[in-house]
Design a protein around this motif. Structure first.
Motif, PDB file in Angstrom:
ATOM      1  N   GLU A  54     -14.948   8.420   0.938  1.00 55.42           N
ATOM      2  CA  GLU A  54     -15.798   8.334  -0.274  1.00 55.42           C
ATOM      3  C   GLU A  54     -14.957   8.144  -1.534  1.00 55.42           C
ATOM      4  OE1 GLU A  54     -17.940  12.037  -0.276  1.00 55.42           O
ATOM      5  OE2 GLU A  54     -18.815  11.504   1.682  1.00 55.42           O
ATOM      6  N   SER A  55     -13.740   8.650  -1.506  1.00 58.08           N
ATOM      7  CA  SER A  55     -12.863   8.501  -2.676  1.00 58.08           C
ATOM      8  C   SER A  55     -12.283   7.094  -2.765  1.00 58.08           C
ATOM      9  CB  SER A  55     -11.714   9.513  -2.618  1.00 58.08           C
ATOM     10  OG  SER A  55     -12.200  10.805  -2.445  1.00 58.08           O
ATOM     11  N   GLY A  56     -12.562   6.272  -1.757  1.00 54.22           N
ATOM     12  CA  GLY A  56     -12.104   4.881  -1.794  1.00 54.22           C
ATOM     13  C   GLY A  56     -10.796   4.646  -1.061  1.00 54.22           C
ATOM     14  N   CYS A  57     -10.348   5.621  -0.273  1.00 55.33           N
ATOM     15  CA  CYS A  57      -9.084   5.480   0.464  1.00 55.33           C
ATOM     16  C   CYS A  57      -9.339   5.407   1.968  1.00 55.33           C
ATOM     17  CB  CYS A  57      -8.158   6.640   0.132  1.00 55.33           C
ATOM     18  SG  CYS A  57      -7.701   6.668  -1.620  1.00 55.33           S
ATOM     19  N   ARG A  58      -8.268   5.116   2.701  1.00 51.01           N
ATOM     20  CA  ARG A  58      -8.350   4.989   4.158  1.00 51.01           C
ATOM     21  C   ARG A  58      -7.836   6.276   4.805  1.00 51.01           C
ATOM     22  NH1 ARG A  58      -5.642  -1.033   4.412  1.00 51.01           N
ATOM     23  NH2 ARG A  58      -6.965  -1.914   2.776  1.00 51.01           N
ATOM     24  N   PRO A  59      -8.691   6.942   5.594  1.00 51.85           N
ATOM     25  CA  PRO A  59      -8.292   8.237   6.139  1.00 51.85           C
ATOM     26  C   PRO A  59      -7.388   8.153   7.368  1.00 51.85           C
ATOM     27  CG  PRO A  59     -10.680   7.851   6.403  1.00 51.85           C
ATOM     28  CD  PRO A  59     -10.099   6.594   5.869  1.00 51.85           C
ATOM     29  N   GLY A  60      -6.440   9.088   7.427  1.00 51.16           N
ATOM     30  CA  GLY A  60      -5.576   9.221   8.596  1.00 51.16           C
ATOM     31  C   GLY A  60      -5.491  10.669   9.030  1.00 51.16           C
ATOM     32  N   ALA A  90      -3.425   5.883  -4.240  1.00 50.78           N
ATOM     33  CA  ALA A  90      -3.130   5.922  -2.805  1.00 50.78           C
ATOM     34  C   ALA A  90      -4.011   4.918  -2.060  1.00 50.78           C
ATOM     35  CB  ALA A  90      -3.396   7.318  -2.251  1.00 50.78           C
ATOM     36  N   THR A  91      -3.470   4.312  -1.006  1.00 51.22           N
ATOM     37  CA  THR A  91      -4.273   3.453  -0.135  1.00 51.22           C
ATOM     38  C   THR A  91      -4.702   4.249   1.093  1.00 51.22           C
ATOM     39  OG1 THR A  91      -3.036   1.527  -0.864  1.00 51.22           O
ATOM     40  CG2 THR A  91      -4.331   1.284   1.152  1.00 51.22           C
ATOM     41  N   TYR A  92      -3.720   4.766   1.829  1.00 50.83           N
ATOM     42  CA  TYR A  92      -3.999   5.656   2.956  1.00 50.83           C
ATOM     43  C   TYR A  92      -3.789   7.088   2.481  1.00 50.83           C
ATOM     44  CZ  TYR A  92      -3.692   1.568   5.991  1.00 50.83           C
ATOM     45  OH  TYR A  92      -3.909   0.351   6.576  1.00 50.83           O
ATOM     46  N   ILE A  93      -4.636   7.994   2.961  1.00 55.90           N
ATOM     47  CA  ILE A  93      -4.385   9.429   2.773  1.00 55.90           C
ATOM     48  C   ILE A  93      -4.551  10.087   4.136  1.00 55.90           C
ATOM     49  CG2 ILE A  93      -5.107  11.586   1.686  1.00 55.90           C
ATOM     50  CD1 ILE A  93      -6.115  10.040  -0.715  1.00 55.90           C
ATOM     51  N   PRO A 138       0.811  -1.224   0.000  1.00 56.44           N
ATOM     52  CA  PRO A 138       0.000   0.000   0.000  1.00 56.44           C
ATOM     53  C   PRO A 138       0.845   1.276   0.000  1.00 56.44           C
ATOM     54  CG  PRO A 138      -0.816  -1.550   1.650  1.00 56.44           C
ATOM     55  CD  PRO A 138       0.478  -2.107   1.144  1.00 56.44           C
ATOM     56  N   ILE A 139       0.323   2.313  -0.647  1.00 57.72           N
ATOM     57  CA  ILE A 139       0.985   3.626  -0.628  1.00 57.72           C
ATOM     58  C   ILE A 139       0.299   4.495   0.427  1.00 57.72           C
ATOM     59  CG2 ILE A 139       1.576   5.692  -1.963  1.00 57.72           C
ATOM     60  CD1 ILE A 139       1.811   3.897  -4.403  1.00 57.72           C
ATOM     61  N   ASP A 140       1.138   5.005   1.319  1.00 59.58           N
ATOM     62  CA  ASP A 140       0.714   5.752   2.499  1.00 59.58           C
ATOM     63  C   ASP A 140       0.999   7.231   2.222  1.00 59.58           C
ATOM     64  OD1 ASP A 140       0.372   6.527   5.202  1.00 59.58           O
ATOM     65  OD2 ASP A 140       2.408   5.908   5.758  1.00 59.58           O
ATOM     66  N   VAL A 141      -0.012   7.929   1.714  1.00 63.63           N
ATOM     67  CA  VAL A 141       0.184   9.329   1.312  1.00 63.63           C
ATOM     68  C   VAL A 141       0.015  10.247   2.520  1.00 63.63           C
ATOM     69  CG1 VAL A 141      -0.753  11.217  -0.089  1.00 63.63           C
ATOM     70  CG2 VAL A 141      -0.490   8.936  -1.090  1.00 63.63           C
TER      71      VAL A 141
END
Ligand code: DX5
Ligand code: ZN
Length: 226
Positions: A108-114, A86-89, A64-67
């Protein structure tokens, strides 16, 4: 049981002229995530890489890419990173006018929020956000540059964050990563793990080493021994 240990090498310290190759090398060396630092010369005093580069490296990464967004405003750029793979943003609450809305937009964009906490940002931001987050990121340096020294007060803050993450997991059953970013090295990662982190960003410590695999292995061994 061995403590959880995810290593996320930060591309900030990679050779930008050979980025695809560098991504493949750290993944082959055992990286669990690729940490992607986005700086805008506005929220932080440095300028790095954006969605085009994320899209370009995506095929080179099987993890995964952790942005990590260090940009202001945040919302405009979120869908672009989602499209770029991106996987995490994650983002800094000070950089968004409407933190709950930004978290929702990332989801909603399909990514995992941080949510990212600067060294002096209080963890109270988690009171009304944690059940919507997949990642809590504590900065152990002021954001903007690689190669800075780990701020020791982060250890006490990590212990506080650990309690909050565990309580949320007990309540909802959802897994939330507790990540630390800045000044993580082989010789302090054990203490950082002991304080509660399970995911470790390391830029200069990995990319500044000759042998990426040996460095990542040494980090894992230090966490296992902690
Ligand atoms: C700093 C960045 C970090 C940075 C860490 O603003 O968010 O991810 O690359 O670099 P090191 O590990 O060298 O402190
Ligand atoms: Zn970062």
């Amino acid at each position: 049981m061995a403590p959880t240990c995810r290593i996320a090498p930060s591309l900030l310290s990679a050779d930008f002229a050979r980025l695809g190759e560098e991504v493949r090398a750290v993944v082959a060396a055992g990286a669990d995530l690729v940490h992607f630092d986005v700086m805008d010369n506005h929220y932080v005093p440095n300028l790095t890489i954006g969605p085009l580069v994320c899209e370009a490296i995506r095929p080179h990464s099987s993890v995964p890419i952790d942005v990590h967004l260090m940009v202001e405003p945040v919302d405009r750029i979120v869908p672009d990173f989602a499209k770029a793979g991106a996987t995490y943003i994650s983002f800094h609450p000070e950089a968004s006018r409407h933190v709950d809305r930004t978290i929702g937009l990332i989801r909603e964009s399909g990514c995992r929020p941080g949510l990212v906490f600067n060294p002096s940002t209080p963890l109270e931001w988690l009171d009304w956000t944690i059940d919507k987050l997949d990642l809590v990121l504590l900065m152990s340096v002021n954001p903007g540059f690689g190669g800075q020294a780990f701020l020791p007060h982060t250890l006490a803050k990590l212990a506080d964050a650990r309690r909050r993450v565990d309580a949320a997991r007990e309540r909802t059953g959802r897994e939330i990563l507790l990540e630390v970013d800045g000044g993580v090295k082989v010789d302090n990662i054990g203490a950082i793990a002991k304080a509660g982190a399970d995911t470790f960003v390391a830029g200069s410590a990995v990319f500044g080493a000759k042998d990426y695999r040996a460095t990542i292995a040494a980090m894992r061994a230090a966490v296992a021994a902690a």
